[in-house]
Design a protein around this motif. Structure first.
Motif, PDB file in Angstrom:
ATOM      1  N   MET A 190       0.841  -1.177   0.000  1.00  9.20           N
ATOM      2  CA  MET A 190       0.000   0.000   0.000  1.00  9.20           C
ATOM      3  C   MET A 190       0.890   1.246   0.000  1.00  9.20           C
ATOM      4  SD  MET A 190      -2.879   1.107   2.819  1.00  9.20           S
ATOM      5  CE  MET A 190      -3.368  -0.568   2.958  1.00  9.20           C
ATOM      6  N   SER A 191       0.542   2.183  -0.857  1.00  3.66           N
ATOM      7  CA  SER A 191       1.359   3.396  -0.945  1.00  3.66           C
ATOM      8  C   SER A 191       1.104   4.296   0.260  1.00  3.66           C
ATOM      9  CB  SER A 191       1.040   4.153  -2.231  1.00  3.66           C
ATOM     10  OG  SER A 191      -0.211   4.800  -2.122  1.00  3.66           O
ATOM     11  N   GLU A 192       2.021   5.224   0.463  1.00  3.45           N
ATOM     12  CA  GLU A 192       1.890   6.151   1.585  1.00  3.45           C
ATOM     13  C   GLU A 192       0.629   6.996   1.440  1.00  3.45           C
ATOM     14  OE1 GLU A 192       4.505   9.737   3.430  1.00  3.45           O
ATOM     15  OE2 GLU A 192       5.588   8.003   2.667  1.00  3.45           O
ATOM     16  N   GLU A 193       0.308   7.382   0.207  1.00  7.75           N
ATOM     17  CA  GLU A 193      -0.883   8.200  -0.035  1.00  7.75           C
ATOM     18  C   GLU A 193      -2.152   7.418   0.304  1.00  7.75           C
ATOM     19  OE1 GLU A 193      -3.039  10.133  -3.865  1.00  7.75           O
ATOM     20  OE2 GLU A 193      -0.878  10.479  -3.683  1.00  7.75           O
ATOM     21  N   GLU A 194      -2.213   6.139  -0.072  1.00 10.25           N
ATOM     22  CA  GLU A 194      -3.378   5.318   0.242  1.00 10.25           C
ATOM     23  C   GLU A 194      -3.534   5.160   1.749  1.00 10.25           C
ATOM     24  OE1 GLU A 194      -4.069   2.102  -3.272  1.00 10.25           O
ATOM     25  OE2 GLU A 194      -2.275   1.853  -2.065  1.00 10.25           O
ATOM     26  N   GLU A 195      -2.423   5.001   2.436  1.00 14.73           N
ATOM     27  CA  GLU A 195      -2.478   4.838   3.877  1.00 14.73           C
ATOM     28  C   GLU A 195      -3.013   6.091   4.560  1.00 14.73           C
ATOM     29  OE1 GLU A 195       0.817   3.317   6.872  1.00 14.73           O
ATOM     30  OE2 GLU A 195       0.510   2.012   5.130  1.00 14.73           O
ATOM     31  N   LYS A 196      -2.643   7.261   4.040  1.00 14.40           N
ATOM     32  CA  LYS A 196      -3.132   8.516   4.617  1.00 14.40           C
ATOM     33  C   LYS A 196      -4.638   8.645   4.456  1.00 14.40           C
ATOM     34  CE  LYS A 196       1.031  11.262   3.989  1.00 14.40           C
ATOM     35  NZ  LYS A 196       1.656  12.334   3.215  1.00 14.40           N
ATOM     36  N   ARG A 197      -5.179   8.112   3.352  1.00 12.95           N
ATOM     37  CA  ARG A 197      -6.615   8.237   3.085  1.00 12.95           C
ATOM     38  C   ARG A 197      -7.439   7.117   3.711  1.00 12.95           C
ATOM     39  NH1 ARG A 197      -6.832   8.772  -3.249  1.00 12.95           N
ATOM     40  NH2 ARG A 197      -5.444   7.029  -2.933  1.00 12.95           N
ATOM     41  N   MET A 198      -6.820   6.161   4.353  1.00 11.81           N
ATOM     42  CA  MET A 198      -7.553   5.027   4.901  1.00 11.81           C
ATOM     43  C   MET A 198      -8.523   5.482   5.989  1.00 11.81           C
ATOM     44  SD  MET A 198      -6.183   1.481   6.561  1.00 11.81           S
ATOM     45  CE  MET A 198      -5.565   0.829   5.037  1.00 11.81           C
ATOM     46  N   ASP A 199      -9.684   4.880   5.986  1.00 14.87           N
ATOM     47  CA  ASP A 199     -10.713   5.167   6.985  1.00 14.87           C
ATOM     48  C   ASP A 199     -10.188   4.831   8.383  1.00 14.87           C
ATOM     49  OD1 ASP A 199     -13.949   5.433   7.135  1.00 14.87           O
ATOM     50  OD2 ASP A 199     -13.170   4.063   8.663  1.00 14.87           O
ATOM     51  N   PRO A 200     -10.502   5.665   9.374  1.00 23.86           N
ATOM     52  CA  PRO A 200     -10.018   5.386  10.744  1.00 23.86           C
ATOM     53  C   PRO A 200     -10.510   4.040  11.295  1.00 23.86           C
ATOM     54  CG  PRO A 200     -11.099   7.541  10.644  1.00 23.86           C
ATOM     55  CD  PRO A 200     -11.198   6.926   9.286  1.00 23.86           C
ATOM     56  N   VAL A 201     -11.705   3.645  10.905  1.00 25.60           N
ATOM     57  CA  VAL A 201     -12.221   2.348  11.364  1.00 25.60           C
ATOM     58  C   VAL A 201     -11.414   1.219  10.723  1.00 25.60           C
ATOM     59  CG1 VAL A 201     -14.225   0.812  11.412  1.00 25.60           C
ATOM     60  CG2 VAL A 201     -14.526   3.262  11.831  1.00 25.60           C
ATOM     61  N   ALA A 202     -11.089   1.354   9.444  1.00 33.46           N
ATOM     62  CA  ALA A 202     -10.266   0.340   8.770  1.00 33.46           C
ATOM     63  C   ALA A 202      -8.888   0.267   9.422  1.00 33.46           C
ATOM     64  CB  ALA A 202     -10.141   0.675   7.283  1.00 33.46           C
ATOM     65  N   GLU A 203      -8.317   1.409   9.739  1.00 32.96           N
ATOM     66  CA  GLU A 203      -7.022   1.429  10.429  1.00 32.96           C
ATOM     67  C   GLU A 203      -7.124   0.709  11.768  1.00 32.96           C
ATOM     68  OE1 GLU A 203      -4.995   5.176  10.869  1.00 32.96           O
ATOM     69  OE2 GLU A 203      -5.610   5.796   8.864  1.00 32.96           O
ATOM     70  N   ALA A 204      -8.217   0.953  12.491  1.00 35.48           N
ATOM     71  CA  ALA A 204      -8.403   0.318  13.798  1.00 35.48           C
ATOM     72  C   ALA A 204      -8.492  -1.202  13.654  1.00 35.48           C
ATOM     73  CB  ALA A 204      -9.652   0.864  14.480  1.00 35.48           C
ATOM     74  N   ILE A 205      -9.190  -1.668  12.619  1.00 38.39           N
ATOM     75  CA  ILE A 205      -9.300  -3.116  12.390  1.00 38.39           C
ATOM     76  C   ILE A 205      -7.907  -3.712  12.165  1.00 38.39           C
ATOM     77  CG2 ILE A 205     -10.122  -4.890  10.786  1.00 38.39           C
ATOM     78  CD1 ILE A 205     -12.574  -3.021  10.288  1.00 38.39           C
ATOM     79  N   LEU A 206      -7.139  -3.100  11.266  1.00 39.20           N
ATOM     80  CA  LEU A 206      -5.800  -3.617  10.962  1.00 39.20           C
ATOM     81  C   LEU A 206      -4.884  -3.547  12.181  1.00 39.20           C
ATOM     82  CD1 LEU A 206      -5.304  -2.126   7.390  1.00 39.20           C
ATOM     83  CD2 LEU A 206      -5.759  -4.514   7.991  1.00 39.20           C
ATOM     84  N   ASP A 207      -4.951  -2.454  12.929  1.00 36.90           N
ATOM     85  CA  ASP A 207      -4.121  -2.314  14.132  1.00 36.90           C
ATOM     86  C   ASP A 207      -4.459  -3.382  15.168  1.00 36.90           C
ATOM     87  OD1 ASP A 207      -2.884  -0.123  12.996  1.00 36.90           O
ATOM     88  OD2 ASP A 207      -3.972   1.359  14.215  1.00 36.90           O
ATOM     89  N   GLN A 208      -5.761  -3.600  15.392  1.00 40.93           N
ATOM     90  CA  GLN A 208      -6.166  -4.581  16.400  1.00 40.93           C
ATOM     91  C   GLN A 208      -5.792  -5.999  15.979  1.00 40.93           C
ATOM     92  OE1 GLN A 208     -10.111  -4.080  18.169  1.00 40.93           O
ATOM     93  NE2 GLN A 208     -10.096  -1.977  17.402  1.00 40.93           N
ATOM     94  N   LEU A 209      -5.936  -6.310  14.692  1.00 40.63           N
ATOM     95  CA  LEU A 209      -5.545  -7.645  14.222  1.00 40.63           C
ATOM     96  C   LEU A 209      -4.040  -7.837  14.319  1.00 40.63           C
ATOM     97  CD1 LEU A 209      -7.919  -8.164  11.170  1.00 40.63           C
ATOM     98  CD2 LEU A 209      -8.008  -9.328  13.385  1.00 40.63           C
ATOM     99  N   ALA A 210      -3.282  -6.803  13.995  1.00 46.38           N
ATOM    100  CA  ALA A 210      -1.823  -6.893  14.114  1.00 46.38           C
ATOM    101  C   ALA A 210      -1.418  -7.105  15.570  1.00 46.38           C
ATOM    102  CB  ALA A 210      -1.174  -5.634  13.555  1.00 46.38           C
TER     103      ALA A 210
END
Length: 98
Positions: free
Chosen positions: A1-21
Motif C-alpha cells: 500500500m502506498s503512503e498516499e493510500e495509507e493517509k486516506r484510509m478510513d479510521p475504522v479500517a485502520e483500527a481493524i488492521l491495528d487490532q488484528l496486528a
C-alpha cells in the motif's frame, strides 16, 4: 500500500488492521470486539455505555472492504466466507500464509 493510500484510509479500517496486528497472526477478532475497542478510544465523558453499537456497522463495512482488498479475511467456523454471500457470526483475521 502506498503512503498516499495509507493517509486516506478510513479510521475504522485502520483500527481493524491495528487490532488484528496486535492480536497476532493466529488470532481472530469478532466485529463486536473491534467496535468495542474503537468506541473506547473515541469515548467522551457523556457517551452511553453501549457506544460501541454506534460503530458496529462501520466495522462490518470496513472489514468487508479490507477483505475484498485482500488485507484481512472474514471467517465463519474458521473458514473464509464467500464475500458476496455470507451471514451469521463471523470473525476477522489477517490472511493466512500459503
Amino acid at each position: 500500500m502506498s503512503e498516499e493510500e495509507e493517509k486516506r484510509m478510513d479510521p475504522v479500517a485502520e483500527a481493524i488492521l491495528d487490532q488484528l496486528a496486535s492480536a497476532g497472526a493466529d488470532k481472530s477478532l469478532s466485529p463486536m470486539d473491534v467496535a468495542k475497542t474503537y468506541a473506547e478510544i473515541r469515548r467522551k465523558p457523556k457517551d452511553p455505555p453501549e457506544l460501541w453499537r454506534r460503530y458496529l456497522t462501520a466495522v462490518k463495512q470496513q472489514a468487508l472492504a479490507l477483505a475484498r482488498a485482500g488485507q484481512i479475511e472474514i471467517t465463519r467456523k474458521g473458514e473464509p466466507v464467500d464475500l458476496s454471500d455470507f451471514k451469521g457470526v463471523v470473525r476477522l483475521r489477517l490472511p493466512r500464509e500459503g
